[in-house]
Design a protein around this motif. Sequence first.
Motif, PDB file in Angstrom:
ATOM      1  N   THR A   1     -38.697 -21.117  -1.790  1.00 52.98           N
ATOM      2  CA  THR A   1     -37.595 -21.319  -2.739  1.00 52.98           C
ATOM      3  C   THR A   1     -37.960 -20.800  -4.126  1.00 52.98           C
ATOM      4  OG1 THR A   1     -37.070 -23.280  -1.453  1.00 52.98           O
ATOM      5  CG2 THR A   1     -35.938 -23.042  -3.561  1.00 52.98           C
ATOM      6  N   THR A   2     -39.206 -21.037  -4.538  1.00 55.17           N
ATOM      7  CA  THR A   2     -39.627 -20.567  -5.875  1.00 55.17           C
ATOM      8  C   THR A   2     -39.446 -19.058  -5.983  1.00 55.17           C
ATOM      9  OG1 THR A   2     -41.241 -22.351  -5.940  1.00 55.17           O
ATOM     10  CG2 THR A   2     -41.529 -20.601  -7.557  1.00 55.17           C
ATOM     11  N   ALA A   3     -39.548 -18.384  -4.835  1.00 51.95           N
ATOM     12  CA  ALA A   3     -39.399 -16.921  -4.834  1.00 51.95           C
ATOM     13  C   ALA A   3     -37.939 -16.499  -4.997  1.00 51.95           C
ATOM     14  CB  ALA A   3     -39.986 -16.343  -3.550  1.00 51.95           C
ATOM     15  N   SER A   4     -37.004 -17.477  -5.028  1.00 46.79           N
ATOM     16  CA  SER A   4     -35.583 -17.134  -5.140  1.00 46.79           C
ATOM     17  C   SER A   4     -34.977 -17.701  -6.430  1.00 46.79           C
ATOM     18  CB  SER A   4     -34.818 -17.698  -3.932  1.00 46.79           C
ATOM     19  OG  SER A   4     -33.434 -17.680  -4.210  1.00 46.79           O
ATOM     20  N   PRO A   5     -34.896 -16.892  -7.478  1.00 49.34           N
ATOM     21  CA  PRO A   5     -34.364 -17.384  -8.753  1.00 49.34           C
ATOM     22  C   PRO A   5     -32.975 -18.006  -8.620  1.00 49.34           C
ATOM     23  CG  PRO A   5     -35.346 -15.215  -9.026  1.00 49.34           C
ATOM     24  CD  PRO A   5     -35.334 -15.487  -7.551  1.00 49.34           C
ATOM     25  N   THR A   6     -32.154 -17.473  -7.723  1.00 48.46           N
ATOM     26  CA  THR A   6     -30.793 -18.019  -7.572  1.00 48.46           C
ATOM     27  C   THR A   6     -30.855 -19.456  -7.062  1.00 48.46           C
ATOM     28  OG1 THR A   6     -30.175 -15.800  -6.889  1.00 48.46           O
ATOM     29  CG2 THR A   6     -28.525 -17.510  -6.571  1.00 48.46           C
ATOM     30  N   ALA A   7     -31.657 -19.670  -6.033  1.00 45.91           N
ATOM     31  CA  ALA A   7     -31.770 -21.024  -5.472  1.00 45.91           C
ATOM     32  C   ALA A   7     -32.352 -21.976  -6.512  1.00 45.91           C
ATOM     33  CB  ALA A   7     -32.646 -20.997  -4.222  1.00 45.91           C
ATOM     34  N   VAL A   8     -33.371 -21.507  -7.231  1.00 49.72           N
ATOM     35  CA  VAL A   8     -34.000 -22.390  -8.228  1.00 49.72           C
ATOM     36  C   VAL A   8     -32.989 -22.743  -9.319  1.00 49.72           C
ATOM     37  CG1 VAL A   8     -35.824 -22.606  -9.961  1.00 49.72           C
ATOM     38  CG2 VAL A   8     -36.325 -21.491  -7.787  1.00 49.72           C
ATOM     39  N   GLN A   9     -32.191 -21.755  -9.744  1.00 54.72           N
ATOM     40  CA  GLN A   9     -31.208 -22.035 -10.795  1.00 54.72           C
ATOM     41  C   GLN A   9     -30.182 -23.062 -10.312  1.00 54.72           C
ATOM     42  OE1 GLN A   9     -31.387 -20.851 -14.063  1.00 54.72           O
ATOM     43  NE2 GLN A   9     -29.955 -22.562 -14.221  1.00 54.72           N
ATOM     44  N   GLU A  10     -29.769 -22.922  -9.052  1.00 52.38           N
ATOM     45  CA  GLU A  10     -28.781 -23.880  -8.523  1.00 52.38           C
ATOM     46  C   GLU A  10     -29.367 -25.293  -8.452  1.00 52.38           C
ATOM     47  OE1 GLU A  10     -26.242 -20.538  -6.045  1.00 52.38           O
ATOM     48  OE2 GLU A  10     -27.217 -22.149  -4.911  1.00 52.38           O
ATOM     49  N   ILE A  11     -30.638 -25.367  -8.065  1.00 55.64           N
ATOM     50  CA  ILE A  11     -31.299 -26.689  -8.023  1.00 55.64           C
ATOM     51  C   ILE A  11     -31.379 -27.250  -9.446  1.00 55.64           C
ATOM     52  CG2 ILE A  11     -33.490 -27.882  -7.558  1.00 55.64           C
ATOM     53  CD1 ILE A  11     -33.948 -25.832  -5.277  1.00 55.64           C
ATOM     54  N   ALA A  12     -31.774 -26.379 -10.389  1.00 51.06           N
ATOM     55  CA  ALA A  12     -31.894 -26.820 -11.784  1.00 51.06           C
ATOM     56  C   ALA A  12     -30.551 -27.383 -12.267  1.00 51.06           C
ATOM     57  CB  ALA A  12     -32.338 -25.654 -12.663  1.00 51.06           C
ATOM     58  N   ASP A  13     -29.452 -26.658 -11.945  1.00 52.45           N
ATOM     59  CA  ASP A  13     -28.134 -27.118 -12.389  1.00 52.45           C
ATOM     60  C   ASP A  13     -27.772 -28.448 -11.734  1.00 52.45           C
ATOM     61  OD1 ASP A  13     -27.906 -24.943 -14.035  1.00 52.45           O
ATOM     62  OD2 ASP A  13     -26.849 -23.702 -12.561  1.00 52.45           O
ATOM     63  N   ALA A  14     -28.169 -28.585 -10.474  1.00 55.01           N
ATOM     64  CA  ALA A  14     -27.853 -29.846  -9.766  1.00 55.01           C
ATOM     65  C   ALA A  14     -28.629 -31.016 -10.355  1.00 55.01           C
ATOM     66  CB  ALA A  14     -28.170 -29.700  -8.279  1.00 55.01           C
ATOM     67  N   LEU A  15     -29.787 -30.730 -10.918  1.00 54.49           N
ATOM     68  CA  LEU A  15     -30.627 -31.825 -11.438  1.00 54.49           C
ATOM     69  C   LEU A  15     -30.390 -32.094 -12.922  1.00 54.49           C
ATOM     70  CD1 LEU A  15     -34.027 -31.016  -9.665  1.00 54.49           C
ATOM     71  CD2 LEU A  15     -32.312 -32.740  -9.020  1.00 54.49           C
ATOM     72  N   ARG A  16     -29.594 -31.232 -13.541  1.00 56.20           N
ATOM     73  CA  ARG A  16     -29.334 -31.363 -14.984  1.00 56.20           C
ATOM     74  C   ARG A  16     -28.866 -32.783 -15.305  1.00 56.20           C
ATOM     75  NH1 ARG A  16     -28.647 -27.103 -18.460  1.00 56.20           N
ATOM     76  NH2 ARG A  16     -28.402 -25.654 -16.725  1.00 56.20           N
ATOM     77  N   GLY A  17     -29.477 -33.362 -16.336  1.00 54.43           N
ATOM     78  CA  GLY A  17     -29.056 -34.701 -16.757  1.00 54.43           C
ATOM     79  C   GLY A  17     -29.778 -35.826 -16.018  1.00 54.43           C
ATOM     80  N   THR A  18     -30.584 -35.516 -15.032  1.00 54.92           N
ATOM     81  CA  THR A  18     -31.341 -36.577 -14.346  1.00 54.92           C
ATOM     82  C   THR A  18     -32.722 -36.672 -14.990  1.00 54.92           C
ATOM     83  OG1 THR A  18     -32.424 -35.162 -12.717  1.00 54.92           O
ATOM     84  CG2 THR A  18     -30.230 -35.980 -12.156  1.00 54.92           C
ATOM     85  N   GLU A  19     -33.418 -37.755 -14.656  1.00 56.75           N
ATOM     86  CA  GLU A  19     -34.771 -37.913 -15.220  1.00 56.75           C
ATOM     87  C   GLU A  19     -35.824 -37.692 -14.156  1.00 56.75           C
ATOM     88  OE1 GLU A  19     -35.753 -41.187 -17.623  1.00 56.75           O
ATOM     89  OE2 GLU A  19     -33.905 -41.056 -18.768  1.00 56.75           O
TER      90      GLU A  19
END
Length: 359
Positions: A108-126
């Motif tokens: 997954t780390t090798a896929s910037p698109t997937a990582v960005q989507e995960i980042a967006d999904a986690l936005r605002g969490t701790e």
Amino acid sequence: MTKELKREIFDKKPYIIAGPCSAETEEQLTSTAKLIAETGKVDMLRAGIWKPRTRPGSFEGVGVTGLPWMQKARDLTGLPFCVEVANAKQAELAMAFNPDMLWIGARTTASPTAVQEIADALRGTETFVLIKNPINPELELWSGALERIQGAGIKNVGLIHRGFSVYGNMEYRYAPMWHLAIEMKRRYPELIMLCDPTHISGRRDIIHTVAQRAIDLDFDGLMIESHINPDDALTDKKQQVTPAMLSEILSSIIWKQEKSPEPEKNLILMQLRSQIDQIDDELIQLLVKRMQVSDKIGLFKKENNITILQPERWNEILQKEIEKGAKLGLSSEFIKSYLEAVHGESINRQNAVIYERKE
Ligand code: PEP
Ligand code: MN
């Protein structure tokens, strides 16, 4: 999990995460977790719920069904838990079960698109997120994944070194290429860096050696796969160890610290280091002198129309220095890479001299 306990995650060193490659059944997960907790040496339970596999056709994880099992294992053992997420949907599903940490796998780390989507999904969490190195030896992907997760406001991030997929590597499943992990430690000294000796090794017998190496290099902890019955595991069976073997590995590691608790020993280290600094200064001065001579040679070659690279002369230097080094206890690999670096720079300088003259 309380917030206080969570904060401790990054305070304890060495931090040990262990658990099966995959959660397979509730019984397998629970019994493994219990034995792992009984070792008293593990800080967090791991298990893959969704398994990104390189090729289709093998076990791809139990999916969301496994998340309540992880919660139960946590209740039963008191160990916090982490799972891998490979896309935004998985991140959302996992978060609904209040995990103590998530990790992003190598593919997954090798896929910037997937990582960005995960980042967006986690936005605002701790949540806490550990990012494994990408499967290929490309540090910018690793840094990029980190920036994407941090860019979503996730403060608690760390790194896991799990080795790299390269051709021609025989000893390991994934070549450790330690210098790459060390470079990431240099770039992000404030982040924790764990080592996953299991995936680097790909087999049980060298996990201890790889783990020891990581500890010697001042890694902050380890992630090790452990299964109640490794030979029957649905994934990564050759590299998983029983909780008893895990306990043995962890107790035979020689844990090192950055400093000795005895002040006079630190003084000795400081003195030795200052000798090294002095020698490094002298080496730099010598290198400058050497390069100045190179520049003169470059000029001479230019004026007399002589080629820059003369393989015979280069081979002669290499041979002579390797022999000299061997007599003095320096390995031929070291002498070779040192001379290649110096000679390469020398050629660059001579090129520059000639180029400038042309202008
Ligand atoms: C794992 O931890 O089981 C895993 C799939 O690891 P990696 O992403 O390092 O291959
Ligand atoms: Mn695995």
